[in-house]
Design a protein around this motif. Structure first.
Motif, short mmCIF file in Angstrom:
data_model
loop_
_atom_site.label_atom_id
_atom_site.label_comp_id
_atom_site.label_asym_id
_atom_site.label_seq_id
_atom_site.Cartn_x
_atom_site.Cartn_y
_atom_site.Cartn_z
N THR A 140 0.83 -1.19 0.00
CA THR A 140 0.00 0.00 0.00
C THR A 140 0.87 1.25 0.00
OG1 THR A 140 -1.70 -1.17 1.26
CG2 THR A 140 -1.82 1.22 1.25
N TYR A 169 -8.82 6.30 2.65
CA TYR A 169 -8.04 5.65 1.60
C TYR A 169 -8.77 5.78 0.27
CZ TYR A 169 -5.24 3.15 5.14
OH TYR A 169 -4.40 2.82 6.17
N ALA A 171 -9.07 3.49 -3.47
CA ALA A 171 -8.77 2.20 -4.09
C ALA A 171 -9.43 2.14 -5.46
CB ALA A 171 -9.26 1.05 -3.22
N ARG A 222 -13.30 4.15 -8.73
CA ARG A 222 -12.42 4.63 -7.65
C ARG A 222 -13.27 4.74 -6.39
NH1 ARG A 222 -7.65 7.33 -8.15
NH2 ARG A 222 -8.18 7.85 -10.33
N ARG A 236 -8.36 -4.61 2.08
CA ARG A 236 -8.16 -5.57 1.00
C ARG A 236 -9.12 -6.75 1.14
NH1 ARG A 236 -1.62 -6.04 1.10
NH2 ARG A 236 -1.99 -7.46 -0.66
N ILE A 246 -9.29 -5.37 -4.86
CA ILE A 246 -8.54 -4.21 -5.32
C ILE A 246 -7.57 -4.63 -6.42
CG2 ILE A 246 -6.90 -2.42 -4.62
CD1 ILE A 246 -8.15 -2.56 -1.82
N ASP A 249 -3.97 -6.89 -6.48
CA ASP A 249 -3.73 -7.42 -5.14
C ASP A 249 -3.17 -8.84 -5.26
OD1 ASP A 249 -3.76 -8.29 -2.50
OD2 ASP A 249 -5.59 -7.21 -2.03
N LYS A 268 -3.57 -1.13 -6.18
CA LYS A 268 -4.25 0.16 -6.34
C LYS A 268 -4.94 0.58 -5.04
CE LYS A 268 -3.24 0.63 -10.74
NZ LYS A 268 -2.40 1.72 -11.28
N LEU A 269 -4.10 0.80 -4.02
CA LEU A 269 -4.61 1.21 -2.71
C LEU A 269 -3.69 2.30 -2.17
CD1 LEU A 269 -6.61 0.82 -0.36
CD2 LEU A 269 -5.08 -0.95 0.53
#
Length: 295
Positions: A140, A169, A171, A222, A236, A246, A249, A268-269
Motif C-alpha cells: 500500500t 483511503y 482504491a 475509484r 483488501r 482491489i 492485489d 491500487k490502494l
C-alpha cells in the motif's frame, strides 16, 4: 547523566540467552540463530553491533551466562534495493509525516532492514528516535505518521486506539453495480493460511469499513474507503468480500505466485488523508498524500 540504552530507539533487536552449556556468548548465538553463519556474527562483533544490556559493545569470547540480555542489529547480506523514493510532507519537533511509495516496508522485517521507510527517514533526518505511530502494508502507498520525540510520543499514540483520527483511503477496483453506496461492511477478521493472510470468519465483529464511490471509469471504479477499525489487510479483505478485489492485489481473493515485485502494476490502494485534533496544541491537523492512483 547518560540516558539509558533504549533498543527500540536504536532499532536494535533483543535476545535473552537461553539455557545451555555454551562456553561463550558467540557459541550461544551461533547455535540459537542457526540461519546466521558464525563469520557473520564475528563481523557484527568486530563492528560493535552486539551490545550488552547497557548498550556497550561486547567481545565474542565473553563467557556465556544464562538469561544474559543482549542487543544486536539485524542485517540482511546483499539486501536488494527497492527502487522507489519516499517523500517527507511534514516534519517538526514532535511529528513527521511521510508519503510511502508502493513496495517499501514501513519497518524492518524479513528480508528488509535498511530498505524500509523507517531506516531511510532516520538517516535523512538524523533522528534515531523516530517511531511509526501506525503501519500500512508494504504493497500500500500513502501517508505514515512518525513520532519524532519520545517525550510527546504517548499523546500521539493514543489517537489511534481511541479512534480520534480519521483515515481515508482510495482504491481502484471492479465496479459493484449491484450494491448501493455508501455502504458499511462489518465482519470478523482472523489470521488465515499462510500466516500473513487474513480471512473473514463467523463470530463477533471486529472490523468495520465505510465505502463510497468517488469516480466511475467503465468497469473500474475509484472507491473512498474509511476504516473504522484497523485490522491487518482490512480494506483488501473487505473489498474482496464485496466482490471487488482491489486491482493488482497479490493476496486477495487468491494468493498469487509473484516471486518479484511488479513495479509497473502496484496494488491500487492509497492511504490518502489523515485528520485529527493535535493532542498538544488542540489545533486541527490535516495531511493529504501527494501520490495518486492511475487507472
Amino acid at each position: 547523566m547518560t540516558a539509558p540504552f533504549d533498543p527500540a530507539h536504536q532499532q536494535a533487536s533483543t535476545v535473552c540467552l537461553p539455557p545451555g552449556d555454551w562456553a561463550t556468548v558467540l557459541d550461544c548465538l551461533c547455535d540459537h540463530f542457526k540461519a546466521i553463519e558464525r563469520g557473520q556474527w564475528l563481523d557484527r562483533f568486530a563492528r560493535g553491533k552486539v551490545l550488552d544490556a547497557h548498550g556497550q559493545a561486547i567481545a565474542p569470547d565473553l563467557p556465556y551466562r544464562r538469561g544474559m540480555r543482549l542487543h544486536y542489529f539485524r542485517e540482511v547480506p546483499n539486501e536488494r534495493p527497492i527502487p522507489v523514493q519516499e517523500r517527507i510532507l511534514h516534519a517538526d519537533e514532535h511529528l513527521v509525516v511521510a508519503d510511502k511509495p508502493h513496495f517499501l516496508p514501513v519497518t524492518p522485517s524479513g528480508e528488509y532492514v535498511e530498505q524500509t521507510l523507517l531506516r531511510r527517514l532516520i538517516k535523512r533526518l538524523d533522528n534515531p528516535h523516530l517511531v511509526p505511530l501506525h503501519r500500512i502494508d508494504r504493497h500500500t502507498a500513502g501517508l505514515v505518521l512518525f513520532s519524532a520525540n519520545p517525550q510527546t510520543r504517548s499523546a500521539y499514540q493514543q489517537l489511534f486506539p481511541q479512534r480520534r483520527i480519521d483515515k481515508h483511503y482510495q482504491a481502484i477496483a471492479p465496479a459493484l453495480t449491484q450494491l448501493a453506496f455508501p455502504l458499511v461492511h462489518k465482519s470478523r477478521l482472523v489470521h488465515g493460511e499462510p500466516f500473513f493472510r487474513m480471512q473473514e470468519t463467523a463470530g463477533a465483529v471486529n472490523s468495520e469499513t465505510v465505502a463510497r464511490v468517488l469516480e466511475k471509469n467503465g468497469d473500474l471504479w475509484r472507491y473512498g474507503l474509511s476504516p473504522i477499525t484497523g485490522k491487518t489487510h482490512q480494506l483488501r479483505v473487505h473489498m474482496a468480500a464485496l466482490g471487488a478485489a482491489i486491482c493488482n492485489d497479490p493476496f486477495y481473493p487468491q494468493l498469487l505466485d509473484t516471486p518479484q515485485d511488479d513495479y509497473h502494476n502496484p496494488l491500487k490502494l492509497l492511504a490518502h488523508s489523515l485528520s485529527f485534533e493535535d493532542p498538544l496544541s488542540g489545533a486541527p491537523r490535516l495531511f493529504q498524500s501527494e501520490l495518486s492512483l492511475d487507472w
